[in-house]
Design an enzyme around this catalytic site. Sequence first.
Site, PDB file in Angstrom:
ATOM      1  N   ARG A   1      45.321  42.323  37.290  1.00 17.14           N
ATOM      2  CA  ARG A   1      45.376  43.080  38.578  1.00 17.14           C
ATOM      3  C   ARG A   1      44.062  42.678  39.194  1.00 17.14           C
ATOM      4  O   ARG A   1      43.061  42.614  38.949  1.00 17.14           O
ATOM      5  CB  ARG A   1      45.445  44.327  38.061  1.00 17.14           C
ATOM      6  CG  ARG A   1      45.422  45.410  39.303  1.00 17.14           C
ATOM      7  CD  ARG A   1      45.301  46.830  38.934  1.00 17.14           C
ATOM      8  NE  ARG A   1      45.473  47.693  39.994  1.00 17.14           N
ATOM      9  CZ  ARG A   1      45.150  48.921  39.958  1.00 17.14           C
ATOM     10  NH1 ARG A   1      44.804  49.506  39.155  1.00 17.14           N
ATOM     11  NH2 ARG A   1      45.240  49.758  41.340  1.00 17.14           N
TER      12      ARG A   1
ATOM     13  N   GLU B   1      34.293  33.504  37.838  1.00 20.74           N
ATOM     14  CA  GLU B   1      33.905  32.269  36.952  1.00 20.74           C
ATOM     15  C   GLU B   1      34.962  31.273  36.941  1.00 20.74           C
ATOM     16  O   GLU B   1      35.142  30.276  36.739  1.00 20.74           O
ATOM     17  CB  GLU B   1      33.138  32.461  35.765  1.00 20.74           C
ATOM     18  CG  GLU B   1      31.912  33.132  36.048  1.00 20.74           C
ATOM     19  CD  GLU B   1      30.957  33.358  34.747  1.00 20.74           C
ATOM     20  OE1 GLU B   1      29.893  32.548  34.662  1.00 20.74           O
ATOM     21  OE2 GLU B   1      31.351  34.095  33.849  1.00 20.74           O
TER      22      GLU B   1
HETATM   23  N1  MCN Z   1      37.877  41.009  41.423  1.00 21.15           N
HETATM   24  C1  MCN Z   1      39.044  41.474  41.917  1.00 21.15           C
HETATM   25  N2  MCN Z   1      39.799  41.828  40.722  1.00 21.15           N
HETATM   26  C2  MCN Z   1      39.629  41.733  39.476  1.00 21.15           C
HETATM   27  C3  MCN Z   1      38.400  41.120  39.188  1.00 21.15           C
HETATM   28  C4  MCN Z   1      37.535  40.707  40.267  1.00 21.15           C
HETATM   29  O1  MCN Z   1      39.399  41.660  43.082  1.00 21.15           O
HETATM   30  N3  MCN Z   1      40.653  41.867  38.602  1.00 21.15           N
HETATM   31  C5  MCN Z   1      36.714  40.383  42.574  1.00 21.15           C
HETATM   32  C6  MCN Z   1      35.623  41.679  43.055  1.00 21.15           C
HETATM   33  O2  MCN Z   1      35.463  41.555  44.183  1.00 21.15           O
HETATM   34  C7  MCN Z   1      34.649  41.681  42.202  1.00 21.15           C
HETATM   35  C8  MCN Z   1      34.372  39.931  42.021  1.00 21.15           C
HETATM   36  O3  MCN Z   1      35.956  39.425  42.247  1.00 21.15           O
HETATM   37  O4  MCN Z   1      33.573  41.854  42.903  1.00 21.15           O
HETATM   38  C9  MCN Z   1      33.876  39.449  40.783  1.00 21.15           C
HETATM   39  O5  MCN Z   1      34.343  39.959  39.884  1.00 21.15           O
HETATM   40  P1  MCN Z   1      34.029  39.652  38.264  1.00 21.15           P
HETATM   41  O6  MCN Z   1      34.888  38.135  37.913  1.00 21.15           O
HETATM   42  O7  MCN Z   1      34.037  40.586  37.187  1.00 21.15           O
HETATM   43  O8  MCN Z   1      32.721  38.890  38.424  1.00 21.15           O
HETATM   44  P2  MCN Z   1      31.192  39.864  38.299  1.00 21.15           P
HETATM   45  O9  MCN Z   1      31.416  40.675  39.223  1.00 21.15           O
HETATM   46  O10 MCN Z   1      30.681  40.029  36.927  1.00 21.15           O
HETATM   47  O11 MCN Z   1      30.346  38.582  39.088  1.00 21.15           O
HETATM   48  C10 MCN Z   1      29.592  37.844  38.351  1.00 21.15           C
HETATM   49  C11 MCN Z   1      30.251  36.371  38.662  1.00 21.15           C
HETATM   50  C12 MCN Z   1      29.599  35.327  37.851  1.00 21.15           C
HETATM   51  S1  MCN Z   1      29.244  35.557  36.289  1.00 21.15           S
HETATM   52  C13 MCN Z   1      29.082  34.258  38.668  1.00 21.15           C
HETATM   53  S2  MCN Z   1      28.229  33.140  37.795  1.00 21.15           S
HETATM   54  C14 MCN Z   1      29.177  34.217  40.091  1.00 21.15           C
HETATM   55  C15 MCN Z   1      30.400  34.921  40.628  1.00 21.15           C
HETATM   56  O12 MCN Z   1      30.382  36.045  39.986  1.00 21.15           O
HETATM   57  N4  MCN Z   1      28.104  33.974  40.934  1.00 21.15           N
HETATM   58  C16 MCN Z   1      28.338  34.433  42.240  1.00 21.15           C
HETATM   59  N5  MCN Z   1      30.524  35.151  41.896  1.00 21.15           N
HETATM   60  C17 MCN Z   1      29.738  34.602  42.799  1.00 21.15           C
HETATM   61  N6  MCN Z   1      29.768  35.064  44.122  1.00 21.15           N
HETATM   62  C18 MCN Z   1      28.593  34.908  44.874  1.00 21.15           C
HETATM   63  N7  MCN Z   1      29.149  35.147  46.178  1.00 21.15           N
HETATM   64  N8  MCN Z   1      27.487  34.768  44.627  1.00 21.15           N
HETATM   65  C19 MCN Z   1      27.234  34.317  43.114  1.00 21.15           C
HETATM   66  O13 MCN Z   1      26.114  34.257  42.914  1.00 21.15           O
HETATM   67 MO1  MOS Z   2      27.623  34.025  35.571  1.00 16.15          MO
HETATM   68  S1  MOS Z   2      26.892  31.845  35.048  1.00 16.15           S
HETATM   69  O1  MOS Z   2      27.895  34.407  33.860  1.00 16.15           O
HETATM   70  O2  MOS Z   2      26.171  34.724  35.933  1.00 16.15           O
END
Ligand code: MCN
Ligand code: MOS
Length: 770
Positions: free
Chosen positions: A660, A737
């Site tokens: 989702r 990622e």
């Molecule tokens: N999201 C969503 N629905 C989901 C999951 C996520 O809509 N089911 C959207 C949301 O807007 C959420 C974003 O995707 O804020 C990212 O969610 P998630 O996959 O959980 O990742 P994190 O919030 O843990 O963010 C870290 C991830 C990683 S590990 C790296 S590396 C990375 C990335 O995010 N670095 C980024 N995206 C990036 N984006 C930007 N602009 N800059 C970075 O340095």
């Molecule tokens: Mo993302 S490389 O796990 O911060």
Amino acid sequence: MTVHNIGIGESKRGDASDGTLAQAVGGRLSRVDGPAKITGAAKYAVEQQLEGLVHAVLVESTIASGRVRAIDTAAAEAAPGVLQVLTPDTIISLKTAADWFGTPPPDKPYCPLARDITFSGQHVAAVVAETFEQAVAAAALVKVSYDETPSIVDLSDGKAGDGIPIDAMTKEWGDASTAFASAPVRICAAYNTPREYQAPMEPHGLVARWEGDHLTVWEPSQWLDGMARTYAEWFGIPFGNVRLVSPYVGGGFGSKALALSHGAVAASAARMLGRPVKLVMTRPQTFTGYGGRAATRQTVTIGADRDGVIQSIVHRGVNETSMDGMWVEPLGSVTSIMYATPNFSSKQNVVRVNSVVPGAMRAPGENPSAFGIESAIDELAYEVGIDPLEIRLRNYAEQDPHAKKAWSTRQLREAFAAGAERFGWARRSPEPRSMRDGNQLIGWGVAAGTYPVRRAYGEAVVRILADGSVEVESSSIDMGQGTYTILAQTAAETVGVPADNVVVKLGDSRFPRAGVTGGSRLAGVMTGAVFKAATSALDQLVGLAIGDPRSPFHALQANTLVVANGRIASPRGDGPDVSIAELLDSVGRDHIEATGDTMPANSTAEDRYKNYTTIAMSVPHTEGDYSRHSWCAHFVEVRVDEDFGTVRVSRVVSALDSGRLYNPKLAESQWKGGIIMGIGQALLEEGIVDRRHGRIVNNNLADYLVPTNADIPDIEVISVGIPDLHSSVLGGKGVGELAIVGIAPAIANAVFHATGKRIRDLPITLEKLI
Ligand code: MCN
Ligand code: MOS
């Protein structure tokens, strides 16, 4: 929100025509931090202006291996404005901090300035001066002499050897080598990826200030509580004495999760001088001040029958690590789960070279792993004469072949179907070099990608304020991925107010603790925590409305009420209808506050500390009965100029399963960002090492090429996910990622289709095609 949406057109358009659903979970709300960033109102960590602030500049080693013989600081010390020159001899002694698993460290001092040199660009000294310019000028006057020893430049160095086997990475079932030997069709090839760099727009840096035994650090961070722990351990002060502040982060991509040696230098200088110190890396320093993606080598062998059904996969991988640090890039991560095979063997070694210890870069492990297996299966497809999409479906893994567990959800078949349909894959002419437009050879390639659902526990505070607005606090961060926005949506939907009336506060370790923003886990963790906290705030609100004698609902003797759009009413609509502000006023409350977390019941204070400051409490993605992953299928068109060998990506259609989506607009943006980064990896990015000095030559954004608008075609992304409640509280899987995984092999496969030439070394540059 107090910050209003300035997007025009689509920005407020939700899944429902009245716009209100845009503000709920699943709505296409525009980034709530967008206006502050666009107008310059957003203050980044190192923009912090403090009384008495002074500036530190690093001096780096010019050799890759050896020992510092002497450091002559006289000229630097005499230079205008200089307050202090730090060397290994003069800097205060720190303690060694635990690693990110929290493993108790050896009881020995830690010095962030090196005497023993293990890579070029290592910090050997630092100059602190009244102004930045004075510090830069004086740093150039520090004379370091060395006793140089031979270095191992990189994986291709003759002295590098086979490296150290990492037994924990071994994955085996069946008898892979025997099955390979007797397979009618055999593929065996080596795939290489170079050193790559996160290259965030905002370079690393910090402002450090001591007040007695209390340290405040303004530093861009993917993990405030983990970094606070490290600072506390270095300086031997209680965790609670360190405050990390990081309200906005100008990109991290994995590189800002840990406290690094430059931070130790700046905080030490601040302590020694009794003044706040600012240290910001230059762009060249960002190439050696911390690690990018490790260079990798993989050999993938596939044994199959003549129908392309895989009998055996044997995989061997190697990645670079540094002389004194250990980084393992898990190369068998995709190889071991993408396709069904009765026989499998994957092993991995690491090789020590004279480089900074590599680190996490968007989808560490999965990214290079997919380049190997997704290229190799394409090679198999041509070998047996089966369509590259069809061969992937023929070997579809109906369950996790390694963990032998059911997938929680795996919409990969749906992704292949939706992507192929939209791309027009059926019109592909199978022969390499058979599609062209003038002197441009056209190639169509496909590849799959995946990323595990990493999970941990989260906590948050939700407050309902006197004016009816809602406030959310968490020490988690937003580096551009959308945390502010999705947490506003989560609190808004749960409490029953518009997201415009929610203020989300992040990036301060004084707020409720949060684990690392890495491994695409934060959105799932934090929407779960905010949902819990907001549910409990709502329960309190409704409890007051029903139970407090001063409430207008008291007389109704209702046992349930509805809160929507900031108003409270009975579900039948027959009683009073008041705003949240009016209700709080009538019962004499100025706010309601609730803390919520997703920690298991009976968790101790120690468990909680461990959960937020280490990664030791991460929940395995194969815990229980299921194996949890995001999935994607990329379809790519390239145009290769027949005369010049230049490769252009002209079309990308990707279909992705992230479960989702909390906000499709932001998830699509994340996916596109990952795809763009993958295009850079495929065609442009490579850290080039000067073999004489072990230096990264292209250590700047003019020479280390990242994609610009002109390199990027229209990208279409399609969501094929369904809610996955085994993966998170609200049913989402990882987004950030996922999409970079599989893009490089999709492009390499398209280049093969265009040219008949298989490129197994990234990046795919024109000289490799001629
Ligand atoms: N999201 C969503 N629905 C989901 C999951 C996520 O809509 N089911 C959207 C949301 O807007 C959420 C974003 O995707 O804020 C990212 O969610 P998630 O996959 O959980 O990742 P994190 O919030 O843990 O963010 C870290 C991830 C990683 S590990 C790296 S590396 C990375 C990335 O995010 N670095 C980024 N995206 C990036 N984006 C930007 N602009 N800059 C970075 O340095
Ligand atoms: Mo993302 S490389 O796990 O911060």
